[in-house]
Design an enzyme around this catalytic site. Structure first.
Site, PDB file in Angstrom:
ATOM      1  N   LYS A 237       1.522   7.403  20.727  1.00  0.00           N
ATOM      2  CA  LYS A 237       2.243   8.239  21.693  1.00  0.00           C
ATOM      3  C   LYS A 237       2.186   9.705  21.342  1.00  0.00           C
ATOM      4  O   LYS A 237       2.194  10.549  22.209  1.00  0.00           O
ATOM      5  CB  LYS A 237       3.710   7.795  21.755  1.00  0.00           C
ATOM      6  CG  LYS A 237       3.948   6.738  22.785  1.00  0.00           C
ATOM      7  CD  LYS A 237       5.434   6.512  23.054  1.00  0.00           C
ATOM      8  CE  LYS A 237       5.609   5.133  23.679  1.00  0.00           C
ATOM      9  NZ  LYS A 237       6.497   4.276  22.924  1.00  0.00           N
TER      10      LYS A 237
ATOM     11  N   ARG B 291       1.496   3.647   3.189  1.00  0.00           N
ATOM     12  CA  ARG B 291       0.503   2.655   3.585  1.00  0.00           C
ATOM     13  C   ARG B 291       0.065   2.999   5.010  1.00  0.00           C
ATOM     14  O   ARG B 291       0.902   3.210   5.890  1.00  0.00           O
ATOM     15  CB  ARG B 291       1.062   1.238   3.546  1.00  0.00           C
ATOM     16  CG  ARG B 291       0.109   0.247   4.263  1.00  0.00           C
ATOM     17  CD  ARG B 291       0.500  -1.165   4.075  1.00  0.00           C
ATOM     18  NE  ARG B 291       0.072  -1.596   2.761  1.00  0.00           N
ATOM     19  CZ  ARG B 291      -0.074  -2.861   2.393  1.00  0.00           C
ATOM     20  NH1 ARG B 291       0.204  -3.814   3.255  1.00  0.00           N
ATOM     21  NH2 ARG B 291      -0.442  -3.170   1.190  1.00  0.00           N
TER      22      ARG B 291
ATOM     23  N   HIS C  21      -6.283   0.274  -2.831  1.00  0.00           N
ATOM     24  CA  HIS C  21      -4.913  -0.227  -2.968  1.00  0.00           C
ATOM     25  C   HIS C  21      -4.670  -0.227  -4.481  1.00  0.00           C
ATOM     26  O   HIS C  21      -4.701  -1.290  -5.125  1.00  0.00           O
ATOM     27  CB  HIS C  21      -4.827  -1.629  -2.379  1.00  0.00           C
ATOM     28  CG  HIS C  21      -3.426  -2.150  -2.209  1.00  0.00           C
ATOM     29  ND1 HIS C  21      -2.292  -1.491  -2.613  1.00  0.00           N
ATOM     30  CD2 HIS C  21      -2.988  -3.315  -1.647  1.00  0.00           C
ATOM     31  CE1 HIS C  21      -1.221  -2.213  -2.309  1.00  0.00           C
ATOM     32  NE2 HIS C  21      -1.614  -3.332  -1.731  1.00  0.00           N
TER      33      HIS C  21
ATOM     34  N   ARG D 272       5.397  -7.916   1.707  1.00  0.00           N
ATOM     35  CA  ARG D 272       5.199  -8.102   0.275  1.00  0.00           C
ATOM     36  C   ARG D 272       5.170  -6.784  -0.489  1.00  0.00           C
ATOM     37  O   ARG D 272       5.950  -6.554  -1.399  1.00  0.00           O
ATOM     38  CB  ARG D 272       3.886  -8.856   0.086  1.00  0.00           C
ATOM     39  CG  ARG D 272       3.485  -9.167  -1.310  1.00  0.00           C
ATOM     40  CD  ARG D 272       2.114  -9.793  -1.256  1.00  0.00           C
ATOM     41  NE  ARG D 272       2.079 -10.790  -0.213  1.00  0.00           N
ATOM     42  CZ  ARG D 272       1.904 -12.084  -0.408  1.00  0.00           C
ATOM     43  NH1 ARG D 272       1.722 -12.545  -1.622  1.00  0.00           N
ATOM     44  NH2 ARG D 272       1.896 -12.913   0.615  1.00  0.00           N
ATOM     45  N   THR D 273       4.258  -5.891  -0.084  1.00  0.00           N
ATOM     46  CA  THR D 273       4.099  -4.644  -0.849  1.00  0.00           C
ATOM     47  C   THR D 273       5.317  -3.752  -0.720  1.00  0.00           C
ATOM     48  O   THR D 273       5.785  -3.152  -1.679  1.00  0.00           O
ATOM     49  CB  THR D 273       2.850  -3.887  -0.369  1.00  0.00           C
ATOM     50  OG1 THR D 273       1.734  -4.758  -0.437  1.00  0.00           O
ATOM     51  CG2 THR D 273       2.594  -2.651  -1.210  1.00  0.00           C
TER      52      THR D 273
END
Lengths: 189, 327, 435
Positions: free
Chosen positions: B101, B123, B151, B73-74
């Site tokens: 890793k 994000r 956010h 969505r974002t």
């Protein structure tokens, strides 16, 4: 130019429009924000008085099409306002209205914006004042007044709707760089 | 930080630029900057209704969407926003395994920065990840969600949606119900709504109410009826299944019975209440399907507004900020 | 070699001395402390006015990282940082790689210390093999090899049962059990103090109760077994409450506080540098009420020692997201300025009390020589300059690691000189002291 002169000039332009286009069929007015919009609305009223017909009128914000966007590392962003063109421009003859024609860059931006909206049959340019010093091959179809100026001078168009008076003033020295002024001067540094 | 551009001509607002290089959170924004974003978003929204949904404003600018957490969505919303402004976009989705890793966030970002993007939309699952990047990267950083912290674009699009309906934010009663503890959407919304003068009530089980939340200028209650009484806006926050494992509440069924937004509870609010949810929804947990699909829900509008708001943010930050001269 | 430290204010609480005295050092021992001592061929060191001569400071909680993590610190670099910080001795924690749970590792550490020939190093051995919390380590062997205490520092001893057994067993050798007090289930994956700041920053929190639970457990088991129990790096007011109760009840409990816990609060996580990983340690920086409680415990005697919990980490390891950064900051070279500035100059305690916190009590708790300038005691002397203006510069720390939140801090009070066994291992020319 004083208020009276401005009024007569707009009336004269309105008659020219009717004559050149043989009526107002398929015409639409689009004013360039901010003062072009006020002028477009006045023209629409006058055209209605002359012909009895409504000419659709819209408002165009050309900020996002400016060629000088993002080129200033420092300084405020030009403010983006809403564009409102509540009709289709396809196959219409668009009368683009602005207050001052100077370098031609604002008009170039307006043409790009309009083309993104559709495919008009033609675009004609109406300006209240043409102060010369074109930087692009742009020509107005209807001119209120030709006002030869030097680049050091500035032309301020004041309209009742936004500035509480009607007048066109020629002043020595360039105006301060504010977003309102950018729109009026129609050009970058 | 130099003074903001102040112009007061006609109805042009007092500022026309954001006083910063990055958007790390609502905590950094002043009320007038928030208003500027919302006003600009209004103009941007109109572009989405044109036949050609594109303007050349960010032509030639490169924006990297660096997502360490999966998000359709974002990320899609940002991508559409970037493309509508004619920017070149680059989507980098980092699976968490590659993080474990080896390469640190700092190294990943510096490698990307070497290719000179103008902006990085980040994000990440760690709170403060955007602050770390803003210290080491020259690109503008836009926070698309960092851990449990903020956010900001979500709060901005929520505010935009509310303002479209109610014409203002000041004085509105906004109830926020759900997993408050783990929600970055909550924190951003609390900051924004209190800055703009709304009356904010938060509600959830005691195990999910952040410490001393009332110090943020909101009221807190564990009784949902109290929270939604005469509310103008009700925002529901997602409840995650994993929270049950942390013993935050015994079962989803119990959560729904005590806190879920049902039509009955909705009737306690004002007759023109707005139901909002940042998505994705858990139907039957924090919100019933009837409410989610009902006439008061503006959930889909939120999504549509997300593009306009993100366009506004990208545009306002891409211009560069006045303080950038000090670099 | 004879050395006479002449004309300085000497503070030696054990012998009730606080005034201008001379200190005569012969070889590696204190020969005498008195007024106007005859020179008799000793090399004279004039102590400039304002400086104070104390028994050598002992930091009873440092991580020297060797063996196994030499990129962060080595015994040598840690010992150098120690003397620069005014410490004549340090006690080092066993959470190295491998863990110090046998004589070999202990011997290795001691040999490195001897090689460096700087601050004395007293190894602390592990409670359990590998600090895994399953089986007891060979505690007698550790004691014999030179360990002065046992701990599973880094985390608490896994079960009450194991802790009880360890205390009973170690009690045989008179060794205290030092505990990193914490309830692991309550700690969860916390990275900060559970409070308003962590909630605002979106960081998982660990409440003060988490530490206090461990303290209560240790106090009860100390009462049960009779073995000395020492609370490492205390930070929460609830912990202090438990320690006070234990002392009132006559339990053999002692505690230490690190300078960052009496100076900073959790506000440091948000400002001046948001999510600064140099504010991340365990136990975390807590809210003001906890910091103030630590100060009051220091003032009223409930707190026995100041110990830094010096935890060096490499720059790369700390330059990550807050969640992922390792816990800990360095402390050897900032302890004395912070203590002088925030405790003595703040009017909270007198200098003699500071000497108790930094020297007398650590020596007593660990059962090592030092803590006084009695005749025959090792010539471990710390000369401090309480009015020296000090600016902390991370880049110039002698430790291999520079992870400190105090970079740029201007404090009043510093170290003038550090003598270990009579040898001047650190001298600060800015104080006007010449050796």
């Amino acid at each position: 130019m004083d208020a009276d002169r401005i009024a007569r000039t707009l009336t004269r332009i309105a008659h020219e429009i009717v004559e050149r286009n043989k009526g107002v069929d398929d015409l639409a007015l689009v004013g360039v924000r901010t003062r072009g919009v006020h002028l477009a609305r006045r023209l629409a009223r006058t055209l209605k008085e002359i012909t009895g017909d409504e000419v659709p009128t819209g408002a165009l914000d050309i900020t996002l099409y400016r060629d000088d966007l993002m080129r200033h590392a420092v300084g405020p962003q030009p403010l983006v306002r809403r564009t409102e063109i509540p009709f289709s421009i396809d196959d219409r003859k668009i009368l683009l209205v602005d207050d001052v024609l100077y370098t031609g860059r604002t008009t170039r931006a307006a043409l790009d914006a309009l083309i993104d909206f559709g495919r008009p049959r033609g675009i004609q340019l109406i300006v209240l004042v043409d102060r010369g010093h074109r930087e692009l091959p742009i020509k107005a179809d209807y001119v209120g007044k030709n006002l030869p100026t030097s680049p050091e001078e500035s032309v301020q168009v004041c309209l009742q709707e936004s500035d509480n008076r009607d007048e066109v003033v020629l002043e020595p020295g360039s105006p301060p760089r504010t977003p309102a002024r950018w729109g009026a001067e129609g050009g970058a540094a | 930080m130099s003074a903001p551009a102040i112009t007061k001509v006609d109805d042009i607002p007092a500022i026309t630029s954001l006083r910063r290089k990055d958007l790390l959170g609502i905590s950094d924004l002043a009320a007038d900057e928030i208003t500027l974003v919302l006003d600009t978003a209004e103009a941007m929204k109109e572009i989405g209704s044109r036949p050609i949904k594109k303007v050349p404003a960010l032509r030639g600018k490169t924006v990297v969407n660096l997502f360490f957490e999966p998000s359709t969505r974002t990320r899609t919303s940002f991508e559409i926003a970037e493309k509508r402004l004619s920017a070149d976009t680059l989507n980098i989705a980092i699976a968490s395994s590659s993080v474990i890793k080896g390469e640190t966030l700092a190294d990943t970002a510096l490698n990307i920065e070497a290719m000179q993007p103008d902006m990085i939309v980040l994000r990440h699952s760690s709170s403060g990840a955007c602050h770390l990047l803003s210290r080491i990267c020259r690109s503008a950083i836009i926070n698309a969600g960092d851990g449990m912290h903020e956010h900001p674009t979500q709060a901005l699009l929520d505010a935009f949606t509310i303002r479209e309906h109610k014409k203002r934010l000041q004085g509105l009663k906004v109830a926020i119900v759900g997993d408050l503890q783990h929600s970055r959407v909550l924190r951003s919304n609390i900051l924004l709504l209190t800055k703009m003068g709304a009356d904010v009530w938060v509600c959830g089980p005691p195990t999910l109410i952040p410490t001393d939340i009332t110090r943020s200028g909101v009221r807190a209650t564990t009784r949902v009826d109290e929270a939604v009484a005469d509310a103008d806006v009700i925002m529901l926050l997602r409840i995650q299944l994993e929270r049950m494992e942390g013993a935050f509440f015994p079962s989803l069924r119990e959560y729904f019975n005590v806190f879920g937004m049902t039509e009955a509870r909705l009737r306690l609010a004002k007759p023109d209440v707005m139901i909002m949810h940042p998505g994705p929804m858990n139907r039957g947990v924090e919100i019933s399907s009837e409410v989610a699909d009902g006439p008061y829900s503006v959930i889909l509008e939120q999504v549509a507004n997300g593009v306009a708001v993100r366009m506004a943010v990208l545009y306002l930050l891409a211009g560069g900020a006045e303080h950038e001269t000090a670099a | 070699m004879k050395r006479l430290l002449r004309g300085g204010r000497v503070i030696d609480p054990v012998n009730g001395i606080d005034g201008v005295h001379d200190v005569l050092i012969e070889g590696d021992r204190i020969a005498a402390v008195g007024r106007d001592l005859p020179v008799n061929g000793a090399s004279v060191v004039e102590i400039p006015q304002g400086l104070v001569v104390c028994p050598g400071f002992i930091d009873m909680h440092v991580h020297l990282r060797e063996p196994g993590q030499e990129h962060k610190e080595t015994v040598a670099s840690g010992a150098a940082a120690a003397v620069a910080g005014g410490f004549t001795a340090v006690a080092c924690m066993p959470n190295t790689t491998p863990v110090n749970d046998d004589a070999n590792v202990t011997a290795y550490i001691l040999s490195k210390a001897a090689e460096a020939a700087l601050a004395r190093v007293y190894p602390i051995g592990a409670v359990s093999r590998g600090s895994q919390g399953e089986l007891l380590a060979d505690i007698a062997e550790l004691k014999q090899a030179g360990c002065v205490a046992i701990t599973d520092d880094g985390h608490p001893v896994k079960t009450a049962m194991l802790m009880r057994r360890a205390m009973e067993y170690a009690g045989m050798f008179g060794m205290p059990l030092i505990e990193h007090c914490e309830d692991p289930s309550l700690k969860g994956d916390g990275v900060a103090h559970e409070g308003y700041v962590a909630a605002t920053l979106g960081l998982r929190g660990m409440p003060g109760a988490c530490e206090a639970l461990g303290v209560e457990r240790g106090v009860l088991l100390s009462e049960l077994t009779g073995t000395a129990f020492h609370v490492a790096h205390m930070s929460a007011r609830a912990s202090l409450r438990a320690v006070r109760k234990g002392k009132e009840a006559g339990v053999r409990v002692t505690c230490e506080v690190a300078p960052h816990h009496f100076t900073l609060t959790d506000e440091a996580l948000g400002s001046p540098i948001p999510y600064d990983t140099n504010t991340k340690m365990n136990p975390p920086l807590r809210e003001a009420a906890d910091r103030d409680a630590m100060l009051s415990g220091i003032a009223d005697g409930s707190v026995d020692a100041i110990a830094t919990d010096h935890a060096p980490h490499h720059y790369d390891e700390k330059k990550v997201e807050f969640d992922r950064a390792p816990f800990g900051i360095v402390g050897l070279e900032t302890a004395v300025p912070l203590s002088l500035d925030r405790l003595v100059h703040a009017g909270l305690i007198r200098l003699s009390r500071l000497v108790e916190l930094l020297s007398v009590n650590p020596a007593r708790i660990l059962g090592v020589a030092g803590g006084s300038l009695s005749a025959g005691a090792p010539a471990d002397v710390t000369v401090i300059a309480p009015d020296l203006r000090v600016r902390i510069e991370a880049a110039r720390l002698r430790s291999r690691s520079k992870n400190t939140p105090f970079d740029g801090w201007e404090l009043r009070g510093g170290v003038a000189a550090t003598f270990v066994g009579g040898r001047p291992l650190f001298v600060n020319p800015e104080t006007g002291l010449a050796v």
